[in-house]
Design an enzyme around this catalytic site. Structure first.
Site, PDB file in Angstrom:
ATOM      1  CE  LYS A 177      30.040 -15.235  10.298  1.00 13.69           C
ATOM      2  NZ  LYS A 177      31.057 -15.702  11.047  1.00 13.69           N
ATOM      3  CB  THR A 231      36.118 -34.065   8.729  1.00 11.42           C
ATOM      4  OG1 THR A 231      35.837 -32.514   9.438  1.00 11.42           O
ATOM      5  CG2 THR A 231      37.524 -34.433   8.866  1.00 11.42           C
ATOM      6  N   GLY A 291      45.119 -29.680   1.727  1.00  7.70           N
ATOM      7  CA  GLY A 291      43.548 -28.980   1.801  1.00  7.70           C
ATOM      8  C   GLY A 291      43.631 -27.623   1.847  1.00  7.70           C
ATOM      9  CB  SER A 341      19.484 -15.939  13.699  1.00  8.12           C
ATOM     10  OG  SER A 341      19.922 -17.187  14.007  1.00  8.12           O
ATOM     11  CB  CYS A 344      31.620 -25.544  11.804  1.00  4.51           C
ATOM     12  SG  CYS A 344      33.096 -25.314  10.835  1.00  4.51           S
ATOM     13  CG  PHE A 345      27.604 -23.970  14.838  1.00  3.87           C
ATOM     14  CD1 PHE A 345      28.991 -24.034  15.260  1.00  3.87           C
ATOM     15  CD2 PHE A 345      27.067 -22.650  14.948  1.00  3.87           C
ATOM     16  CE1 PHE A 345      29.599 -22.531  15.849  1.00  3.87           C
ATOM     17  CE2 PHE A 345      27.834 -21.351  15.588  1.00  3.87           C
ATOM     18  CZ  PHE A 345      29.126 -21.656  15.971  1.00  3.87           C
ATOM     19  CE  LYS A 379      32.302 -30.383   9.538  1.00  2.70           C
ATOM     20  NZ  LYS A 379      33.603 -30.632  10.583  1.00  2.70           N
ATOM     21  CG  LEU A 415      34.185 -32.635  18.438  1.00  2.89           C
ATOM     22  CD1 LEU A 415      33.741 -34.083  18.563  1.00  2.89           C
ATOM     23  CD2 LEU A 415      33.730 -31.976  17.126  1.00  2.89           C
ATOM     24  CB  ALA A 416      33.627 -28.967  24.088  1.00  7.32           C
TER      25      ALA A 416
HETATM   26  P1  NAD Z   1      36.827 -27.364   2.519  1.00  9.71           P
HETATM   27  O1  NAD Z   1      36.018 -28.417   1.912  1.00  9.71           O
HETATM   28  O2  NAD Z   1      36.598 -26.011   2.249  1.00  9.71           O
HETATM   29  O3  NAD Z   1      38.477 -27.852   1.919  1.00  9.71           O
HETATM   30  C1  NAD Z   1      38.947 -29.075   2.231  1.00  9.71           C
HETATM   31  C2  NAD Z   1      39.901 -29.173   0.929  1.00  9.71           C
HETATM   32  O4  NAD Z   1      40.713 -30.565   1.112  1.00  9.71           O
HETATM   33  C3  NAD Z   1      39.204 -29.586  -0.211  1.00  9.71           C
HETATM   34  O5  NAD Z   1      39.500 -28.509  -1.477  1.00  9.71           O
HETATM   35  C4  NAD Z   1      39.508 -31.020  -0.647  1.00  9.71           C
HETATM   36  O6  NAD Z   1      39.687 -31.111  -2.260  1.00  9.71           O
HETATM   37  C5  NAD Z   1      40.861 -31.219  -0.016  1.00  9.71           C
HETATM   38  N1  NAD Z   1      41.166 -32.453  -0.032  1.00  9.71           N
HETATM   39  C6  NAD Z   1      40.464 -33.559   0.525  1.00  9.71           C
HETATM   40  N2  NAD Z   1      41.166 -34.761   0.715  1.00  9.71           N
HETATM   41  C7  NAD Z   1      42.627 -34.215   0.117  1.00  9.71           C
HETATM   42  C8  NAD Z   1      43.510 -35.071   0.003  1.00  9.71           C
HETATM   43  N3  NAD Z   1      43.731 -36.250   0.319  1.00  9.71           N
HETATM   44  N4  NAD Z   1      44.844 -34.396  -0.405  1.00  9.71           N
HETATM   45  C9  NAD Z   1      44.459 -33.052  -1.004  1.00  9.71           C
HETATM   46  N5  NAD Z   1      43.395 -32.390  -0.584  1.00  9.71           N
HETATM   47  C10 NAD Z   1      42.492 -33.072  -0.225  1.00  9.71           C
HETATM   48  O7  NAD Z   1      36.973 -27.640   4.056  1.00  9.71           O
HETATM   49  P2  NAD Z   1      37.226 -26.519   5.176  1.00  9.71           P
HETATM   50  O8  NAD Z   1      36.043 -25.732   5.410  1.00  9.71           O
HETATM   51  O9  NAD Z   1      38.332 -26.012   4.879  1.00  9.71           O
HETATM   52  O10 NAD Z   1      37.210 -27.521   6.434  1.00  9.71           O
HETATM   53  C11 NAD Z   1      38.479 -28.478   6.649  1.00  9.71           C
HETATM   54  C12 NAD Z   1      38.332 -28.814   7.999  1.00  9.71           C
HETATM   55  O11 NAD Z   1      38.415 -27.706   8.849  1.00  9.71           O
HETATM   56  C13 NAD Z   1      36.958 -29.365   8.580  1.00  9.71           C
HETATM   57  O12 NAD Z   1      37.283 -30.646   9.343  1.00  9.71           O
HETATM   58  C14 NAD Z   1      36.352 -28.628   9.113  1.00  9.71           C
HETATM   59  O13 NAD Z   1      35.440 -29.072  10.110  1.00  9.71           O
HETATM   60  C15 NAD Z   1      37.244 -27.638  10.072  1.00  9.71           C
HETATM   61  N6  NAD Z   1      37.113 -26.339  10.396  1.00  9.71           N
HETATM   62  C16 NAD Z   1      36.357 -25.745   9.354  1.00  9.71           C
HETATM   63  C17 NAD Z   1      36.086 -24.200   9.605  1.00  9.71           C
HETATM   64  C18 NAD Z   1      35.289 -23.380   8.693  1.00  9.71           C
HETATM   65  O14 NAD Z   1      35.040 -22.166   8.991  1.00  9.71           O
HETATM   66  N7  NAD Z   1      35.184 -23.882   7.453  1.00  9.71           N
HETATM   67  C19 NAD Z   1      36.326 -23.582  11.050  1.00  9.71           C
HETATM   68  C20 NAD Z   1      37.348 -24.506  11.797  1.00  9.71           C
HETATM   69  C21 NAD Z   1      37.362 -25.705  11.407  1.00  9.71           C
HETATM   70  C1  UDX Z   2      31.876 -21.322  13.703  1.00  4.58           C
HETATM   71  C2  UDX Z   2      32.700 -20.805  15.105  1.00  4.58           C
HETATM   72  O1  UDX Z   2      32.356 -19.697  15.523  1.00  4.58           O
HETATM   73  C3  UDX Z   2      34.252 -20.855  14.760  1.00  4.58           C
HETATM   74  O2  UDX Z   2      34.990 -20.804  16.074  1.00  4.58           O
HETATM   75  C4  UDX Z   2      34.570 -22.395  14.172  1.00  4.58           C
HETATM   76  O3  UDX Z   2      36.027 -22.461  13.954  1.00  4.58           O
HETATM   77  C5  UDX Z   2      33.846 -22.862  12.997  1.00  4.58           C
HETATM   78  O4  UDX Z   2      32.530 -22.555  13.307  1.00  4.58           O
HETATM   79  P1  UDX Z   2      31.283 -20.105  11.639  1.00  4.58           P
HETATM   80  O5  UDX Z   2      30.462 -20.961  11.309  1.00  4.58           O
HETATM   81  O6  UDX Z   2      32.257 -19.766  10.393  1.00  4.58           O
HETATM   82  O7  UDX Z   2      32.251 -20.374  12.945  1.00  4.58           O
HETATM   83  O8  UDX Z   2      30.488 -18.747  11.949  1.00  4.58           O
HETATM   84  P2  UDX Z   2      29.659 -18.150  13.292  1.00  4.58           P
HETATM   85  O9  UDX Z   2      30.021 -16.686  13.286  1.00  4.58           O
HETATM   86  O10 UDX Z   2      29.993 -19.159  14.314  1.00  4.58           O
HETATM   87  O11 UDX Z   2      28.144 -18.356  12.967  1.00  4.58           O
HETATM   88  C6  UDX Z   2      27.391 -19.633  12.750  1.00  4.58           C
HETATM   89  C7  UDX Z   2      26.042 -19.357  12.410  1.00  4.58           C
HETATM   90  O12 UDX Z   2      25.408 -18.976  13.564  1.00  4.58           O
HETATM   91  C8  UDX Z   2      25.756 -18.372  11.178  1.00  4.58           C
HETATM   92  O13 UDX Z   2      24.637 -18.633  10.354  1.00  4.58           O
HETATM   93  C9  UDX Z   2      25.388 -17.166  12.224  1.00  4.58           C
HETATM   94  O14 UDX Z   2      24.607 -16.190  11.528  1.00  4.58           O
HETATM   95  C10 UDX Z   2      24.673 -17.782  13.434  1.00  4.58           C
HETATM   96  N1  UDX Z   2      24.690 -16.944  14.542  1.00  4.58           N
HETATM   97  C11 UDX Z   2      25.873 -16.444  15.038  1.00  4.58           C
HETATM   98  C12 UDX Z   2      23.441 -16.545  15.092  1.00  4.58           C
HETATM   99  O15 UDX Z   2      22.445 -16.800  14.513  1.00  4.58           O
HETATM  100  N2  UDX Z   2      23.563 -15.801  16.226  1.00  4.58           N
HETATM  101  C13 UDX Z   2      24.736 -15.390  16.779  1.00  4.58           C
HETATM  102  O16 UDX Z   2      24.530 -14.721  17.874  1.00  4.58           O
HETATM  103  C14 UDX Z   2      25.995 -15.519  16.205  1.00  4.58           C
END
Ligand code: NAD
Ligand code: UDX
Length: 466
Positions: free
Chosen positions: A339, A91, A11, A269, A276-277, A279, A221-222
């Site tokens: 953001k 996911t 990924g 805001s 993430c949030f 979902k 999740l928490a």
């Molecule tokens: P993303 O959609 O940007 O990236 C996921 C990648 O996985 C995609 O490029 C997809 O093509 C690839 N993929 C899917 N199935 C595959 C397979 N079988 N083999 C190889 N590649 C495969 O997603 P993301 O934002 O990086 O999030 C990934 C996970 O991390 C999610 O569960 C998300 O909830 C979690 N997460 C995301 C953030 C964030 O800020 N985006 C922060 C913390 C946790």
């Molecule tokens: C969030 C969590 O912060 C991070 O720990 C987790 O791994 C992924 O989800 P992210 O969604 O990337 O990170 O950004 P975050 O800074 O948390 O902001 C989420 C949303 O809340 C944005 O739209 C932001 O503008 C908004 N936000 C944030 C507010 O409206 N007010 C705030 O005080 C803080």
């Protein structure tokens, strides 16, 4: 160069890319290969235009790529040679079937796990990096165990990622904590230590927290639910501020001075966005329902409902303020990302706003410093469809805030990009229809100055609707 350890990350997205690029930059003796089934994404990672905008990321990728950091679509080869395998696939919330609208779609996790089970020819530590419902590691372990052979066995760890977009590199280089959950068996604890020793190269030991598998999964999740709950709480208070003349920034500041409450994540805001949030809370709601805890499910669901209310409330205030009609009026949207400092638009409040204004037949002019027009077209027409004809007729994507604001009735700030704080608002005012309205959905604008110029200002939680 010979490497002490080989890491594969399945990924190459917003988490896999930055996380493993930072591991590569901190551990020259570890070979890190990030794989994905998406050829275009891997090509972009291997080009000079990497697919994700994140401050500091490009520099790290360019420094490590070809040395100990590799991007590839050859998933099997990377699995075969790796000692540690991160599973960092998407996911998303399920759209159909059981749990639709709430449960996480674990199809990508399962496909990646099955691939590992099928291809591996030696012992592997498999690390759940994606955010998943509690006990997903159990399902992964069952799939892996069912495919174990004498010389091929697997350990499973949970190592959720807490980075926030826009500050991902800083968060990864200096995390508040790294969490590693494992089975409480001898092998599980040994695997936990193997992963901890990678992070220990740059993370102080006291910040590497080890727990049981399920605690680690639930903590992710928490954490997101608690963070989002603070935003929904302050947004709920912003509605009271508007009705009473209190100022939400003052309330937030004064509340935040209580060390038990603290100042962070209390900025009102237009509503939280991001992948993430929402979902993850919906996931927690589904988990609570599945565990026959309906009161708990309702409690967390209210955080999402309040967020929907905040978006709707803001959109309605625009229409009301513009004399109850925006039909054929020109509206400038400043900011489309969820953001600042990211080009990511997933669940951005701007998508909901623009769709709402298009239903009212307004003409929309959008500017965002990092979101390309193709992404806006996708977000507005593919999911929850706005007619493409309507989009072409009504939406104009502009290359500067000044062009976007030219000839409009209202300017609406939806992302807190720093450049919006210091625009030449006299120039903008000069080109707008009068009365010139400006809506601040992020509480970043110099309102007093804008009023002096002649703007009618409307700010969330400020009760200053004229
Ligand atoms: P993303 O959609 O940007 O990236 C996921 C990648 O996985 C995609 O490029 C997809 O093509 C690839 N993929 C899917 N199935 C595959 C397979 N079988 N083999 C190889 N590649 C495969 O997603 P993301 O934002 O990086 O999030 C990934 C996970 O991390 C999610 O569960 C998300 O909830 C979690 N997460 C995301 C953030 C964030 O800020 N985006 C922060 C913390 C946790
Ligand atoms: C969030 C969590 O912060 C991070 O720990 C987790 O791994 C992924 O989800 P992210 O969604 O990337 O990170 O950004 P975050 O800074 O948390 O902001 C989420 C949303 O809340 C944005 O739209 C932001 O503008 C908004 N936000 C944030 C507010 O409206 N007010 C705030 O005080 C803080």
């Amino acid at each position: 160069m010979s490497f002490t350890t080989k890491i594969c990350c399945i990924g190459a997205g917003y988490v896999g890319g930055p996380t493993c690029a930072v591991i590569a930059s901190k551990c020259a003796d570890i070979k890190v290969t990030i794989v994905d089934i998406n050829q275009a994404r891997i090509d972009a990672w291997n080009s000079k235009d990497i697919p994700i905008y994140e401050p500091g990321l490009e520099e790290i990728v360019f420094a490590q790529r070809g040395k100990n950091l590799f991007f590839s679509t050859d998933v099997d080869a990377a699995i075969l040679e790796a000692d540690l395998i991160f599973v960092s696939v998407n996911t998303p919330t399920k759209k159909t079937g059981m749990g639709a609208g709430f449960a996480a779609d674990l199809a990508y996790i399962e496909a990646a796990t099955r691939r590992i089970a099928l291809v591996a020819k030696s012992h592997k530590i498999v690390i759940e990096k994606s955010t998943v419902p509690c006990r997903t590691a159990e399902s992964m372990r069952k799939i892996l165990d069912a495919n174990s052979r004498a010389d091929v066995n697997f350990d499973i760890l949970s190592n959720p990622e807490f980075l926030a977009e826009g500050t991902a590199i800083k968060d990864l280089q200096n995390p508040d904590r790294v969490l590693i959950g494992s089975m409480q068996t001898e092998a599980g604890l040994k695997a936990q230590q193997a992963l901890a020793s990678v992070y220990a190269r740059w993370v102080p030991k006291e910040r590497i927290v080890t727990t049981r598998l399920w605690s680690s999964e639930l903590t992710k999740l928490a954490s997101n639910a608690l963070l989002a709950q603070r935003i929904s709480s302050i947004n709920a208070l912003s509605a009271i501020c508007e009705a009473t003349g209190a100022d939400v920034d003052e309330v937030s500041y004064a509340c935040g001075l209580d060390s038990r409450i603290g100042p962070k994540f209390l900025k009102a805001s237009v509503g939280f966005g991001g992948s993430c949030f929402q979902k993850d809370i919906l996931n927690l709601v589904y988990l609570s329902q599945s565990l026959h805890l309906p009161e708990v499910a309702d409690y967390w669901n209210q955080v999402v409902l309040m967020n929907e209310y905040q978006k709707r409330r803001f959109a309605e205030s625009v229409v009301r303020t513009l004399f109850n009609t925006i039909t054929n009026k020109n509206i400038c949207i400043l900011g489309f990302a969820f953001k600042k400092d990211t080009g990511d638009t997933r669940e951005s409040a701007a998508i909901a706003m623009v769709k709402y204004f298009l239903k009212e037949n307004a003409n929309i002019r959008i500017y965002d410093p990092k979101v390309p027009a193709s992404q806006m077209l996708y977000d507005l027409t593919v999911e929850d469809k706005v007619d493409v004809e309507q989009y072409n007729k009504r939406v104009t994507v502009c290359d500067s805030a000044y062009t976007a604001a030219d000839g409009v009735d209202a300017v609406i700030v939806l992302t807190e990009w720093d450049e919006f704080k210091t625009l030449d608002y006299k120039r903008i005012y000069g080109k707008m229809n009068k009365p010139a309205f400006i809506f601040d959905g992020r509480l970043i604008l110099p309102t007093a100055e804008l009023k002096k110029i002649g703007f009618q200002t409307i700010t969330i939680g400020k009760g200053d609707v004229e």
